[in-house]
Design a protein around this motif. Structure first.
Motif, mmCIF file in Angstrom:
data_model
loop_
_atom_site.group_PDB
_atom_site.id
_atom_site.type_symbol
_atom_site.label_atom_id
_atom_site.label_comp_id
_atom_site.label_asym_id
_atom_site.label_seq_id
_atom_site.Cartn_x
_atom_site.Cartn_y
_atom_site.Cartn_z
ATOM 1 N N ARG A 24 0.854 -1.225 0.057
ATOM 2 C CA ARG A 24 -0.004 0.002 0.032
ATOM 3 C C ARG A 24 0.831 1.054 -0.188
ATOM 4 N NH1 ARG A 24 -5.218 1.613 2.336
ATOM 5 N NH2 ARG A 24 -5.536 -0.594 3.111
ATOM 6 N N GLY A 25 0.568 2.256 -0.930
ATOM 7 C CA GLY A 25 1.084 3.398 -0.931
ATOM 8 C C GLY A 25 2.333 3.472 -2.016
ATOM 9 N N HIS A 26 2.753 2.344 -2.634
ATOM 10 C CA HIS A 26 3.771 2.252 -3.565
ATOM 11 C C HIS A 26 3.258 2.846 -4.630
ATOM 12 C CE1 HIS A 26 7.446 0.680 -5.407
ATOM 13 N NE2 HIS A 26 6.682 0.679 -6.544
ATOM 14 N N GLN A 27 4.212 3.810 -5.366
ATOM 15 C CA GLN A 27 3.817 4.704 -6.471
ATOM 16 C C GLN A 27 5.032 4.300 -7.773
ATOM 17 O OE1 GLN A 27 4.199 8.701 -4.816
ATOM 18 N NE2 GLN A 27 1.690 8.597 -4.665
ATOM 19 N N LEU A 28 4.196 4.119 -8.803
ATOM 20 C CA LEU A 28 5.066 4.136 -10.208
ATOM 21 C C LEU A 28 4.739 5.457 -10.860
ATOM 22 C CD1 LEU A 28 4.063 0.464 -11.171
ATOM 23 C CD2 LEU A 28 6.068 1.117 -9.944
ATOM 24 N N GLY A 44 -6.244 -6.601 -4.274
ATOM 25 C CA GLY A 44 -5.955 -5.338 -4.113
ATOM 26 C C GLY A 44 -6.725 -4.172 -4.997
ATOM 27 N N LEU A 45 -6.163 -3.023 -4.747
ATOM 28 C CA LEU A 45 -6.801 -1.825 -5.529
ATOM 29 C C LEU A 45 -5.602 -1.002 -6.021
ATOM 30 C CD1 LEU A 45 -9.787 -0.794 -6.064
ATOM 31 C CD2 LEU A 45 -9.389 0.634 -3.994
ATOM 32 N N VAL A 46 -5.753 -0.585 -7.156
ATOM 33 C CA VAL A 46 -4.950 0.586 -7.804
ATOM 34 C C VAL A 46 -5.275 1.648 -8.375
ATOM 35 C CG1 VAL A 46 -3.178 -1.300 -8.004
ATOM 36 C CG2 VAL A 46 -4.455 -0.496 -10.083
ATOM 37 N N ASN A 47 -4.793 2.742 -8.394
ATOM 38 C CA ASN A 47 -5.438 3.857 -9.161
ATOM 39 C C ASN A 47 -4.616 4.191 -10.544
ATOM 40 O OD1 ASN A 47 -7.303 6.379 -9.311
ATOM 41 N ND2 ASN A 47 -5.385 7.442 -9.240
ATOM 42 N N VAL A 57 -8.642 0.541 -10.508
ATOM 43 C CA VAL A 57 -8.948 -1.023 -11.027
ATOM 44 C C VAL A 57 -8.827 -1.902 -9.719
ATOM 45 C CG1 VAL A 57 -7.684 -2.244 -12.487
ATOM 46 C CG2 VAL A 57 -7.416 -0.142 -12.781
ATOM 47 N N PRO A 58 -10.106 -2.308 -9.434
ATOM 48 C CA PRO A 58 -10.032 -3.316 -8.421
ATOM 49 C C PRO A 58 -9.935 -4.793 -8.979
ATOM 50 C CG PRO A 58 -12.267 -2.547 -8.734
ATOM 51 C CD PRO A 58 -11.370 -1.737 -9.701
ATOM 52 N N SER A 72 0.430 6.700 -14.785
ATOM 53 C CA SER A 72 1.039 6.692 -13.324
ATOM 54 C C SER A 72 0.330 5.477 -12.520
ATOM 55 C CB SER A 72 1.376 7.569 -12.485
ATOM 56 O OG SER A 72 0.129 8.288 -12.260
ATOM 57 N N VAL A 73 0.901 4.863 -11.697
ATOM 58 C CA VAL A 73 0.108 3.620 -10.780
ATOM 59 C C VAL A 73 0.296 3.913 -9.361
ATOM 60 C CG1 VAL A 73 -0.242 1.279 -10.448
ATOM 61 C CG2 VAL A 73 0.296 1.920 -12.866
ATOM 62 N N ASP A 74 -0.757 4.175 -8.687
ATOM 63 C CA ASP A 74 -0.812 4.251 -7.105
ATOM 64 C C ASP A 74 -1.409 2.880 -6.503
ATOM 65 O OD1 ASP A 74 0.603 6.834 -7.247
ATOM 66 O OD2 ASP A 74 -1.406 7.459 -8.100
ATOM 67 N N ALA A 75 -0.620 2.151 -5.583
ATOM 68 C CA ALA A 75 -1.307 1.215 -4.841
ATOM 69 C C ALA A 75 -2.162 1.750 -3.885
ATOM 70 C CB ALA A 75 -0.057 0.072 -4.558
ATOM 71 N N LEU A 76 -3.403 1.582 -3.771
ATOM 72 C CA LEU A 76 -4.170 1.917 -2.898
ATOM 73 C C LEU A 76 -4.149 0.813 -1.640
ATOM 74 C CD1 LEU A 76 -6.877 3.517 -4.822
ATOM 75 C CD2 LEU A 76 -4.822 4.612 -3.900
#
Length: 258
Positions: A24-28, A44-47, A57-58, A72-76
């Motif tokens: 959680r919280g990792h950012q690309l 999980g869930l990403v934005n 994207v669930p 960009s990709v954010d792990a929520l």
């Protein structure tokens, strides 16, 4: 030009599969790929943010990203992500290539999910992977666009209104007040939203709230009632109704394992 052209994990194949796990919280950060990417979240869930808007994207969704599209990709949450990278030369030979030129989020039905996961069989030959991905792209190009995409307006005034609305998670301020704070007339913003995002402000804001709800639903310690209250809904029933209008199922059905 994209800020970063990301390379797939290995070169030499038309189709490359790439499993990744993130906390959680990792950012690309903002980047692009020379290949097309089918990004599927197993858990999980990403934005995913692109120039045209945000995709949530669930596990029930995947996002298709054509070559050279910045994102960009954010792990929520903690996530298990499965990506399939496809060389443009191979992709252009696909019968549905014309329908695969835009970024979009899709509902992942049971067939598409199994096809995606089948590409990760280490014993599968390249021929078998090609056949599997070919079938997946057929399914992908015919899949219904999901409503977990939040388009963002381009005009600076409308963009400011959108950001003010996103910052107001409980929707405590009405449309006129937000327009006033953005130094824009409600008539202008209404016209811009209809033109640029193809949604009324009310529809857009409702979708934004429900996308926020999807993130909150990942916290199993929160009840539906607590989430409804946090998002400013007057009751659990009104939240459930709004959620079903946007997603097509109730919050309980969405959270239930498939």
């Amino acid at each position: 030009m994209p800020k970063d052209i990301a390379k797939p994990p290995k070169l030499g194949n038309d189709i490359i599969t790439h499993p990744r796990s993130y906390k959680r919280g990792h950012q690309l950060g903002l980047h692009a790929h020379a290949q097309a990417q089918l990004l599927y979240v197993a858990t999980g869930l990403v934005n995913v943010t692109t120039p045209i808007g945000r995709f949530l994207v669930p596990p029930q969704r995947a996002v298709w990203i054509p070559p050279m599209i910045e994102h960009s990709v954010d792990a929520l949450t903690d996530i298990e992500m499965r990506s399939i990278y496809i060389e443009p030369s191979w992709l252009k030979q696909h019968s549905n290539y014309s329908r695969l030129k835009d970024v979009y989020v899709i509902e992942v039905n049971s067939l598409l999910r199994e096809l995606i996961l089948a590409t990760y069989n280490e014993r599968a030959s390249q021929e078998r992977i090609h056949l599997t991905v070919n079938l997946a792209l057929n399914e992908l190009s015919q899949a219904k666009d999901a409503t977990t995409f939040l388009p963002m307006p381009i005009d600076a005034r409308a963009k400011k209104v959108a950001q003010l609305a996103l910052d107001d998670i409980q929707s405590s301020r009405d449309f006129e007040q937000i327009c006033y704070e953005a130094n824009a007339s409600s008539r202008t913003i209404t016209r811009l939203f209809n033109k640029e995002v193809k949604l009324s402000f009310r529809e857009w804001r409702q979708r934004a709230r429900i996308m926020n709800a999807l993130e909150l639903l990942e916290d199993r310690n929160k009840s539906i009632k607590q989430i409804a209250s946090k998002l400013g809904f007057s009751s659990t029933a009104s939240f459930t109704h709004a959620f079903k209008e946007v997603i097509g199922v109730t919050p309980t059905e969405f959270s239930s394992p498939t």
